[in-house]
Design a protein around this motif. Sequence first.
Motif, PDB file in Angstrom:
ATOM      1  N   VAL A 291      -4.234   7.711   4.424  1.00  0.00           N
ATOM      2  CA  VAL A 291      -3.413   6.512   4.249  1.00  0.00           C
ATOM      3  C   VAL A 291      -2.023   6.713   4.868  1.00  0.00           C
ATOM      4  O   VAL A 291      -1.500   5.819   5.551  1.00  0.00           O
ATOM      5  CB  VAL A 291      -3.312   6.149   2.747  1.00  0.00           C
TER       6      VAL A 291
ATOM      7  N   LEU B 216      -0.232   4.560   7.863  1.00  0.00           N
ATOM      8  CA  LEU B 216       0.970   3.757   7.599  1.00  0.00           C
ATOM      9  C   LEU B 216       2.229   4.257   8.295  1.00  0.00           C
ATOM     10  O   LEU B 216       3.077   3.468   8.687  1.00  0.00           O
ATOM     11  CB  LEU B 216       1.249   3.720   6.091  1.00  0.00           C
TER      12      LEU B 216
ATOM     13  N   LEU C  50      -2.005   4.736  -4.048  1.00  0.00           N
ATOM     14  CA  LEU C  50      -2.222   3.591  -3.152  1.00  0.00           C
ATOM     15  C   LEU C  50      -1.333   2.416  -3.550  1.00  0.00           C
ATOM     16  O   LEU C  50      -0.706   1.779  -2.705  1.00  0.00           O
ATOM     17  CB  LEU C  50      -3.699   3.171  -3.165  1.00  0.00           C
TER      18      LEU C  50
ATOM     19  N   LEU D 281       1.700   0.734  -1.417  1.00  0.00           N
ATOM     20  CA  LEU D 281       1.738  -0.707  -1.123  1.00  0.00           C
ATOM     21  C   LEU D 281       3.080  -1.293  -1.544  1.00  0.00           C
ATOM     22  O   LEU D 281       3.655  -2.129  -0.849  1.00  0.00           O
ATOM     23  CB  LEU D 281       0.600  -1.437  -1.841  1.00  0.00           C
TER      24      LEU D 281
ATOM     25  N   GLU E  80       5.692  -0.537   0.914  1.00  0.00           N
ATOM     26  CA  GLU E  80       5.508  -1.372   2.103  1.00  0.00           C
ATOM     27  C   GLU E  80       5.896  -2.826   1.838  1.00  0.00           C
ATOM     28  O   GLU E  80       5.758  -3.671   2.717  1.00  0.00           O
ATOM     29  CB  GLU E  80       4.033  -1.352   2.511  1.00  0.00           C
TER      30      GLU E  80
ATOM     31  N   ALA F   6      -7.386  -0.949  -6.159  1.00  0.00           N
ATOM     32  CA  ALA F   6      -6.365  -0.331  -5.302  1.00  0.00           C
ATOM     33  C   ALA F   6      -6.928  -0.025  -3.916  1.00  0.00           C
ATOM     34  O   ALA F   6      -6.243  -0.207  -2.904  1.00  0.00           O
ATOM     35  CB  ALA F   6      -5.840   0.945  -5.954  1.00  0.00           C
ATOM     36  N   THR F   7      -8.178   0.435  -3.868  1.00  0.00           N
ATOM     37  CA  THR F   7      -8.798   0.745  -2.572  1.00  0.00           C
ATOM     38  C   THR F   7      -8.919  -0.528  -1.737  1.00  0.00           C
ATOM     39  O   THR F   7      -8.534  -0.554  -0.570  1.00  0.00           O
ATOM     40  CB  THR F   7     -10.198   1.369  -2.770  1.00  0.00           C
TER      41      THR F   7
ATOM     42  N   THR G 270      -5.557  -1.781  -0.499  1.00  0.00           N
ATOM     43  CA  THR G 270      -5.062  -0.957   0.609  1.00  0.00           C
ATOM     44  C   THR G 270      -5.809  -1.287   1.892  1.00  0.00           C
ATOM     45  O   THR G 270      -5.209  -1.393   2.965  1.00  0.00           O
ATOM     46  CB  THR G 270      -5.224   0.536   0.273  1.00  0.00           C
ATOM     47  N   GLU G 271      -7.124  -1.469   1.770  1.00  0.00           N
ATOM     48  CA  GLU G 271      -7.923  -1.782   2.961  1.00  0.00           C
ATOM     49  C   GLU G 271      -7.538  -3.136   3.554  1.00  0.00           C
ATOM     50  O   GLU G 271      -7.502  -3.305   4.771  1.00  0.00           O
ATOM     51  CB  GLU G 271      -9.415  -1.712   2.637  1.00  0.00           C
TER      52      GLU G 271
ATOM     53  N   HIS H 260      -4.544  -4.420   3.307  1.00  0.00           N
ATOM     54  CA  HIS H 260      -3.230  -4.193   3.922  1.00  0.00           C
ATOM     55  C   HIS H 260      -3.356  -3.484   5.272  1.00  0.00           C
ATOM     56  O   HIS H 260      -2.693  -3.843   6.242  1.00  0.00           O
ATOM     57  CB  HIS H 260      -2.354  -3.379   2.973  1.00  0.00           C
ATOM     58  N   LEU H 261      -4.212  -2.477   5.325  1.00  0.00           N
ATOM     59  CA  LEU H 261      -4.357  -1.696   6.567  1.00  0.00           C
ATOM     60  C   LEU H 261      -5.272  -2.396   7.574  1.00  0.00           C
ATOM     61  O   LEU H 261      -5.313  -2.014   8.731  1.00  0.00           O
ATOM     62  CB  LEU H 261      -4.953  -0.313   6.269  1.00  0.00           C
TER      63      LEU H 261
ATOM     64  N   LEU I 238     -11.173   2.616   4.400  1.00  0.00           N
ATOM     65  CA  LEU I 238     -10.713   3.983   4.208  1.00  0.00           C
ATOM     66  C   LEU I 238     -11.910   4.913   4.311  1.00  0.00           C
ATOM     67  O   LEU I 238     -12.785   4.894   3.458  1.00  0.00           O
ATOM     68  CB  LEU I 238     -10.041   4.145   2.848  1.00  0.00           C
TER      69      LEU I 238
END
Length: 238
Positions: A98, A102, A136, A140, A143, A217-218, A221-222, A224-225, A229
């Motif tokens: 991660v 980022l 995570l 976030l 960010e 959370a996973t 994050t996915e 967002h990215l 992952l």
Amino acid sequence: MSLYRDDGVVLRTLRLGEADRIVTLMTRGRGKVRAVAKGVRRTRSRFGARLEPLSHVTMLCWAGRELDVVNQAEVVESFRAVREDLNRVAKAYTLLEVVDQLAQERHANARLFDTVLGALRVLGERDAPLLVPAFLLKVLALEGSAPTDDVCVACGAATDLVAFDLSEGGVLCRSCRRGRPLSAGALELLRRILGGGLASALSEPAGPLVDELSDLATEATEVHLDRRLRSVRAGPGA
Ligand SMILES: [Zn+2]
């Protein structure tokens, strides 16, 4: 070329020719750095195993145009307890993946550096079930993309929050609900993590609440990215 000293956590390494390696690090002062470690794969290398993923090192580097060159490196923390435990190694690699995604090259982000180093230290002490999801969510938040956890993102209601929708960016009340169901316990944990109660959240035992927050959370994050992952999905050894 100019010489600089910085602290870094090794994110990954890549073979370069017969004996060298390109080492990618998250540094305290320069964001993500890619540096050549010469002769690192020789048995009598002066870098030895210091520049392996996970290691927290302090190093002296020559700044180059694209790649820097490692002149000296010393291990500050090797996180041996993490390396020797498959479960914890898998978690650590998720953190590193991660950060790698980022962090921007040569763009200082000391809070991200401190957050990953802090998470590795916790992992070095114990296998806290909630560590990865908490990390995570914290990242976030750094960010500016933390999910809204206090009111319904659709109507602003502060009570009866029962759902979570990633595309809406947070929690939803019973009348507006869409996305995934959210239990009261998971909402409370989410608030603790984002609201400064991280230490107590980390002592949460493994169980359905941790699993629920982990999925949430996973996925957040996915989203967002905008990518999956690898390390979370594949598990250890991938
Ligand atoms: Zn609502």
